[in-house]
Every structure is written in structure tokens, then in C-alpha cells.
Design a protein around this motif. Sequence first.
Motif, PDB file in Angstrom:
ATOM      1  N   TYR A 146       0.827  -1.196   0.000  1.00  0.00           N
ATOM      2  CA  TYR A 146       0.000   0.000   0.000  1.00  0.00           C
ATOM      3  C   TYR A 146       0.864   1.250   0.000  1.00  0.00           C
ATOM      4  CZ  TYR A 146      -3.822   3.186   0.873  1.00  0.00           C
ATOM      5  OH  TYR A 146      -4.727   4.190   0.755  1.00  0.00           O
ATOM      6  N   SER A 147       0.551   2.188  -0.890  1.00  0.00           N
ATOM      7  CA  SER A 147       1.266   3.449  -0.966  1.00  0.00           C
ATOM      8  C   SER A 147       0.250   4.557  -1.159  1.00  0.00           C
ATOM      9  CB  SER A 147       2.270   3.431  -2.121  1.00  0.00           C
ATOM     10  OG  SER A 147       2.815   4.713  -2.297  1.00  0.00           O
ATOM     11  N   PHE A 148       0.294   5.574  -0.264  1.00  0.00           N
ATOM     12  CA  PHE A 148      -0.654   6.674  -0.386  1.00  0.00           C
ATOM     13  C   PHE A 148      -0.421   7.446  -1.688  1.00  0.00           C
ATOM     14  CE2 PHE A 148      -3.115   6.678   3.370  1.00  0.00           C
ATOM     15  CZ  PHE A 148      -2.333   6.125   4.369  1.00  0.00           C
ATOM     16  N   GLU A 149       0.896   7.565  -2.068  1.00  0.00           N
ATOM     17  CA  GLU A 149       1.180   8.322  -3.285  1.00  0.00           C
ATOM     18  C   GLU A 149       0.552   7.692  -4.521  1.00  0.00           C
ATOM     19  OE1 GLU A 149       4.008   9.773  -0.330  1.00  0.00           O
ATOM     20  OE2 GLU A 149       3.255   7.825  -0.876  1.00  0.00           O
ATOM     21  N   ASN A 150       0.288   6.385  -4.486  1.00  0.00           N
ATOM     22  CA  ASN A 150      -0.342   5.708  -5.624  1.00  0.00           C
ATOM     23  C   ASN A 150      -1.859   5.714  -5.538  1.00  0.00           C
ATOM     24  OD1 ASN A 150       2.173   5.114  -6.652  1.00  0.00           O
ATOM     25  ND2 ASN A 150       2.308   3.141  -5.596  1.00  0.00           N
TER      26      ASN A 150
END
Length: 739
Positions: free
Chosen positions: A127-131
Motif C-alpha cells: 500500500y502506498s498513499f502516493e499511488n
Amino acid sequence: MLQTTKSKSLYYILGMSFFTIISIILIIQSTVNYIHTKEELQKSVINDINVSSLQLDKSITKFIESYQITEYENLIKNEMYHNSLLGIEIEDYLTGKVMGEKSYKTGFYRDNKLDKIIPLEFEDNNYSFENNADYFHKKETLLVNSDNEIVGKMVIYANNYNIDKELKQIIISNIFISFIIYTFISLILYYLIKQVLINPINKIITSLSYKKDDEIIYSKIDEHSSKEFSFLSNSINNMTKQIQMFNKELKESEFKWQFAVEGNGDGLWDWNVKTSEVFFSKKWKEMLGFKDEEISGNFDEWEKRIHPEDLEQVFKDIQNHMKGQTNIYLNEHRVKCKDGSYKWILDRGVIVEKNEKGEALRFIGTHTDITQRKLYEKQMKQALAVFENTHEGIMITNSNNEILNVNSAFIRTTGYTLEEVINKKPSVLKSSLYPNEFYEQMWKDLQTKGFWQGEITNKNKNGKLYDEYLSINTIKNKNGKIDNFIGIFSDISILKQQEKMLMQQARTSAIGEMIGNIAHQWRQPLSAISTASTGMKLQLEMGINPSTEENLNTLEKINEQTQYLSTTIEDFRGFFTENMSDVTEFDVSETIEKVDELVKDAFKNNFIEVKYDIEKENYLEANKNLLIQALINIYNNALDALKTKSIEEKKLIFVSLKKKDSKIIIRIKDNAGGVPLEFIEKVFDPYFTTKHQSQGTGIGLYMTHQIINKQLQGTISVTNSTYEYEDNEYIGAEFIITL
């Protein structure tokens, strides 16, 4: 070719100009409104996360300092109910340090589609917030305590979801307004359009042929008197010729498209077996990292990229399908990518065209990237190898605590095979050494904390007891419900035997120390007895007859000293003969007094002063002699350290006993200069000593640590303390015991 004219009709120029101007005005107005609204909404959201950051900063810092993970997780979870927040990440450096990691990471993120607050799981790194499509801004805050130490980091991510919703409403509103305007214009122009355009177009439509037997038939359209419609008629006539040319190609491409869909949208290849020409789809090439123009349509383009170890089996499977031995061609092999790496490919195909001899002419198929699946299979094999070959026993149960699987180490240790324990409860290993409350607490920890660990004695298949260090963890699904329990244990029977030997060795060492103390304590009473008895003997030899009162006084002194010796013997005998496993409630202050009686003569002979600060009536339920042995080891350690100081130097030991928050705190410090920093982490290690071999074995403090931590369920630590006493500054080792 299409016939064209240099001039354009006035109707076309006016109509297109009017619609273009209206469209530009509406687009500009909508764009300005959209940009302005978006900026205002984003400023509001950024302000919200700044406020949240200020509100959370001090609270989370305090929780981190007190290791209250649950408290700050609940706090940030509650904060996440603000729609402006997409997620909050916390890096806890203090808890991470305790866990042996750089930091402990936790946090939550908002799933806007499900409208749920979901915990972040960092182990997966998926999980990546930037994505995240809803992310647009983040606020990073270093968490600093009152001592200006950075104890963690907090990152708050702004949620773009509600902004997008409002912006979509604006777009919909603009579209609706545009629709009204265009509708109004359409009504005005309807009459003119009908007269000028519709009627001539209807004539053209009726001139077009119809579809029959799935084949479109075209006829030529007559030219119209209008310039524009004459142009249109000629254009349609030219297009019909092109459509007829492409019709055959369309059927072939449609077949390719249908097969690609059936192949789940993966890379498509179409092989002309006779000419060795191959059509590779754009997706097929992209899968290997190539652009469309970088791979030609030759069979060699595919063959040369197959891994040499896989090539033989690939062609064997192709030949088997061509011979009719298989319904489809199916093979898993590695194909080389543009960057030199290899991808695992699931290659599937089928012969769709043969000649009159039954020989394959056309072979089509798909490429599916299965690299991740192969990697997962490899990881599963590695995990299975670890499961089967580790020295630790492993047991897996379901949510009902029924055994599903065990490994080889479990079988070796317990004597049970998998068939003998499958679907049974782990209680088959249960010994009768623990009350039901012990197992109830274990189950409670698993339900609330998610894990339990500790030493436990179990029983193998033959009924023999064995000691193990057991760690049990719960495995939960995405819904937070328990799916499995995994127990991992190490057989520590040999280690326990070694600890028992060390304990006996330490006890033997303590006996030696005690004998020395006995010698010191007996010297003065024996001297007094000898003096009194010798005096009486001399009087008798010299014919002096002392009075009865004098004889009674002398005998009373001898009796007093004899009683003192008897009491001393009982004290030492009690220490060495009492059962070290008996648990009673006793006053710790009286225990310290008992230790003082045992060591005071040794301290006195070495000019050591002991200063006590003792609170009475601090009761502890444990084995008293274990605490006595632990304290004597610390006293003797201080004695040995102070012996190195000269007679002129003051030799001090300070002992305090206090109670704080229901905990008994014992502090023992000396003024011998402290422990060298390079050794202070090793003082509780077995056989570690800075003394000469003739002065110590190095197991006294180790056994003290074992007694306090394991048998008395307390803690012990050591630091170098600098303090003042009677206007003088001293440095010494300070042992802190918490019970």
C-alpha cells in the motif's frame, strides 16, 4: 478519390462559428469556476490536516513515551473519521527500539469506496498513499518529547475524494447548463435543419442498400443539386469501396479479437506455420518490455527469446498438439525480456486451420505472465522447507483450536505423528503441573493481545515431561476474525538442566561465602568463651576459690556466647536446608535485616559502612531464601569491589527499600567507582567476571538475574550512579530490583 471544392457553404461557416463561440465561452467559464473551486477546497482540506496535526502532536508523543500503542492507535483512528483525511501513519521509534527494529509502524487509511477506516499493514509493502487516486497532499510532523528528543514521526495524508465529488457536481452542473443552451439553440435551428439537411439526407439513406445474409450490399448514390450534398454523396461512394475492401480483413481481425478476449486479454500471437510469419499483438510485446515496432513478425523473434533450458519441452508440446495428441497446446516456460531478465509465461494455443492432408497451417494462442505465481510457488516451497527442517516444533490449529498440521521437529519432540494428533486439541500434550487458571490466562492473552509466550512443561506421547519455550500467535483474516493459531516451541530441557547446575554451583559458591562469614561471626564469641573458661581454670589451679556469684557470672557469659553461636548455626542451617520452592508471605524489610546479620562481620572487618533507608511492612509472596541468596550475591559483589580501596578511603554501601505503585523497589549502591562502560552490559552474563579466577566464578550476578527475573517474576538492572553524601561526591554501581 473524394471530390472537393475550394469554397465552403455559408450555412456551414455560420453554424460552426456559432457553436464554436458558445462552446468556448462555456468551456472558459466552467474551467475558471472549476480551478477556483478546486483551489478553495484543497486549501480547506490542507487547513484541516494542519489542525489535526497540531491536535495529535502532543497526545501521540505522550502515548509513545508511555508505550501506549493501543491508545494512540485509537486516537488516530477516531481522527480518521474526518473526511478530509485519507490516512495517518505513525512511526514509533521507542517501541521499535524495544522490538529490535528501527521503528514500529502503524496507521490507518480511508477506503473511500467502502467508506471504511482500515489499518495499514506494513509487512506486505503493497500500500502506498502516493499511488492512491484520492491522495494530493501530506503533512509530516516529527514527534518531539519535552526533552527535545525525536520519539517518532507522524504523516497525515489529505483526502481528495470529497473534493472530486464536489468538482464532479460542478462538471455535471456545467454539462446540464450547456445541455439547456444547446437544446434551446437546437429548437431554434430545428426547422432550418430539417428543411435544409434532413430531407436531403433521407433521400441519401433510401439510396443505400440493406444487409442480407450477414453481408452488406452497397449501391451508388446519385449526386444532389446542393453543393454540400453532392460532396457527401461522392464521399459515401468512395467509402463503400473501402468498406468492401476491408470487410474480409475485418472478419479475420474479429476472430483474433474474440480469441484474445477468450484468452483473458493477454498477449496474442498468430502463427502462419507455412511461412513462419507470426503476428505478435501490442500487449505481447509490451509484456516483454518492447515497443510495437521493436519486434518483427518472424518466428525467430519468439524462438530466440525462450530460455535454453525450456526450449526442448516447448517444441515437444507444440509437436504433440500438431500430431493431434493434445486438444490444446499448453506450456510454461521462461521468455527473455528487453532488459535481459526472464519472465515466466503460460503459453496456450490451438490450431485453427489445416490443409487437406491435416497439416497445421495456422496456429494462434496467448501469452499470460505468470511470474508472480511462480515466485509465490517458490516462496511456498521455501516456506515448506523451513517448516519441515527447522529445529523448532511447529503446530498449526484452526479457529476451534483443532490441530491441522505439525512439522518433523514436533514429531521428534512429542513422539506423536500427524495422524495421531490431527483434528485433536493441543491439550493432548498437557501436563498436570498447572492449574486451570494458567490456561485460562493463556487463552485470554491470545484473544486480547494476539499472542502468548513463555516457558511451559508439557508431556510427550510416552508420558515423559519436557520443558519448552512456547510462542503462540493468532492469524486473522481481513475481517479481523481468527483463522488459525500457530505455536512454535523449542525444547529447553537441556537448558533447564544447565540452569539447575548453575544454580547449584551458585549455591555452593554462596556456602563458601557463608562459611567465611561464620568464621568472622564466631571469632569474638569463641574468644570470650576461651577467656572465661581459662580464667576459671587458673583460679582452680592456683587454689583460689571464687565465690559462687563469680562462678555463676562466668558461666552466664559462657552460656550467652554459646547461645549466640547456636543462633548463628540455626540461621545458616535454615538458609541451606529450606526448600527453595516454598512460597510464603514475608516482610522484605526483615529479610534485609537477616542479610545484614549474615554479612555484617565481613563488612566490619573490611571497614565498610552500610547505610539503610528501609520502609517497614513491605510484604512479598515468594521464596524468602531465593531473595536472600540474590541479595547476598549483590552484597558480596560490592564487598569485593570495595576491598580494592585503601583503608584511608571511605567505603560505603547504601541500601533502600521503598514501595511505589504497588511495586517493591530495592536499591543497592556502593562508592567503588562503578562498572567500566565496556562491561556494564555483560555483568549478568554467566561466567563473566573482572576479578581474578581465585576471587570469583562469574555466576553470582548471573544467578541473581535468573532468580529475580524468572523465579521472583521481577526485574533487575545496573547503572553507574553519581551522588553526594556528607558534602562529598561518589561514583558507584547501583543495582535496582523491582518486585
